[in-house]
Design an enzyme around this catalytic site. Structure first.
Site, mmCIF file in Angstrom:
data_model
loop_
_atom_site.group_PDB
_atom_site.id
_atom_site.type_symbol
_atom_site.label_atom_id
_atom_site.label_comp_id
_atom_site.label_asym_id
_atom_site.label_seq_id
_atom_site.Cartn_x
_atom_site.Cartn_y
_atom_site.Cartn_z
ATOM 1 N N ILE A 32 -1.144 -5.215 -3.590
ATOM 2 C CA ILE A 32 -1.351 -6.418 -4.400
ATOM 3 C C ILE A 32 -0.022 -7.035 -4.850
ATOM 4 O O ILE A 32 0.038 -8.235 -5.165
ATOM 5 C CB ILE A 32 -2.229 -6.064 -5.632
ATOM 6 C CG1 ILE A 32 -2.916 -7.293 -6.185
ATOM 7 C CG2 ILE A 32 -1.425 -5.340 -6.707
ATOM 8 C CD1 ILE A 32 -3.994 -6.968 -7.215
ATOM 9 N N ASN A 88 5.421 8.255 -2.939
ATOM 10 C CA ASN A 88 5.966 8.512 -4.267
ATOM 11 C C ASN A 88 5.153 9.654 -4.870
ATOM 12 O O ASN A 88 3.925 9.671 -4.759
ATOM 13 C CB ASN A 88 5.849 7.264 -5.146
ATOM 14 C CG ASN A 88 6.743 6.136 -4.656
ATOM 15 O OD1 ASN A 88 7.830 6.375 -4.131
ATOM 16 N ND2 ASN A 88 6.287 4.906 -4.808
ATOM 17 N N GLY A 94 8.369 7.944 -8.983
ATOM 18 C CA GLY A 94 7.971 6.546 -9.170
ATOM 19 C C GLY A 94 6.509 6.286 -8.875
ATOM 20 O O GLY A 94 6.112 5.140 -8.658
ATOM 21 N N HIS A 101 -1.392 8.096 -1.813
ATOM 22 C CA HIS A 101 -1.255 6.920 -0.950
ATOM 23 C C HIS A 101 0.102 6.935 -0.268
ATOM 24 O O HIS A 101 1.092 7.422 -0.823
ATOM 25 C CB HIS A 101 -1.438 5.620 -1.748
ATOM 26 C CG HIS A 101 -0.558 5.496 -2.945
ATOM 27 N ND1 HIS A 101 -0.845 6.080 -4.161
ATOM 28 C CD2 HIS A 101 0.624 4.858 -3.127
ATOM 29 C CE1 HIS A 101 0.107 5.801 -5.037
ATOM 30 N NE2 HIS A 101 1.024 5.066 -4.418
HETATM 31 P P1 5GP Z 1 2.948 3.873 -6.578
HETATM 32 O O1 5GP Z 1 3.981 3.316 -7.495
HETATM 33 O O2 5GP Z 1 1.895 4.641 -7.309
HETATM 34 O O3 5GP Z 1 3.535 4.654 -5.430
HETATM 35 O O4 5GP Z 1 2.263 2.635 -5.860
HETATM 36 C C1 5GP Z 1 1.080 2.047 -6.288
HETATM 37 C C2 5GP Z 1 0.946 0.728 -5.581
HETATM 38 O O5 5GP Z 1 -0.366 0.258 -5.746
HETATM 39 C C3 5GP Z 1 1.881 -0.370 -6.105
HETATM 40 O O6 5GP Z 1 2.709 -0.839 -5.057
HETATM 41 C C4 5GP Z 1 0.920 -1.442 -6.617
HETATM 42 O O7 5GP Z 1 1.379 -2.755 -6.383
HETATM 43 C C5 5GP Z 1 -0.347 -1.135 -5.855
HETATM 44 N N1 5GP Z 1 -1.580 -1.510 -6.546
HETATM 45 C C6 5GP Z 1 -1.905 -1.215 -7.832
HETATM 46 N N2 5GP Z 1 -3.118 -1.704 -8.133
HETATM 47 C C7 5GP Z 1 -3.584 -2.300 -7.004
HETATM 48 C C8 5GP Z 1 -4.793 -2.995 -6.698
HETATM 49 O O8 5GP Z 1 -5.714 -3.148 -7.513
HETATM 50 N N3 5GP Z 1 -4.920 -3.482 -5.418
HETATM 51 C C9 5GP Z 1 -3.931 -3.331 -4.492
HETATM 52 N N4 5GP Z 1 -4.155 -3.852 -3.272
HETATM 53 N N5 5GP Z 1 -2.778 -2.682 -4.754
HETATM 54 C C10 5GP Z 1 -2.602 -2.175 -5.994
#
Ligand code: 5GP
Ligand code: ZN
Length: 115
Positions: A32, A88, A94, A101
């Site tokens: 997103i 991450n 982070g 994911h």
């Molecule tokens: P992290 O920092 O946990 O490795 O990455 C989480 C990712 O999820 C971030 O890049 C963030 O932009 C993405 N993200 C968080 N909420 C949503 C959402 O509701 N939809 C989508 N498509 N991505 C999301």
């Protein structure tokens, strides 16, 4: 499904997220808040909080996630130019969403070291 986990909700289709890949174990969709021209998340359908929660009961999942990222990269036409795959893990890594994911980032030159 785990409580208020946003990625579990996405996996259940609660937000109408468009999946660009899906199979029985995994889903992929566009981030997103993209950090590159191509920024795709590959997630597990099941709730697993972090990469370090994988153990002998689930030896294949990380490999499947990487193979799926490679497939999505080919579909997104960034395979030849290259890309970055990122897990991450936890606060110092982070990680903000506590549902496993893999980030697929491409379409621009990446820098090193990461921030
Ligand atoms: P992290 O920092 O946990 O490795 O990455 C989480 C990712 O999820 C971030 O890049 C963030 O932009 C993405 N993200 C968080 N909420 C949503 C959402 O509701 N939809 C989508 N498509 N991505 C999301
Ligand atoms: Zn979850």
């Amino acid at each position: 499904m785990s409580g208020d986990c946003i990625f579990c909700k996405i996996a259940k289709g609660e937000f109408g997220t468009k999946f660009i890949y899906e199979d029985k174990d995994l889903l992929a969709f566009h981030d997103i808040n993209p950090q590159a021209p191509v920024h795709v998340l590959i997630i597990s359908r099941n709730h697993i909080s972090r990469i370090n929660q994988l153990d002998d009961s689930n030896p294949d999942l990380a490999g499947k996630m990487i193979l799926t990222a490679n497939k999505v990269a080919r579909n997104e036409k960034i395979s030849k130019a290259g890309y970055r795959l990122v897990f991450n893990c936890g606060p110092d890594g982070g990680q903000e969403v506590e549902h496993i994911h893999l980030h697929l980032l491409g379409g621009r030159q990446m820098s090193w070291p990461p921030g």
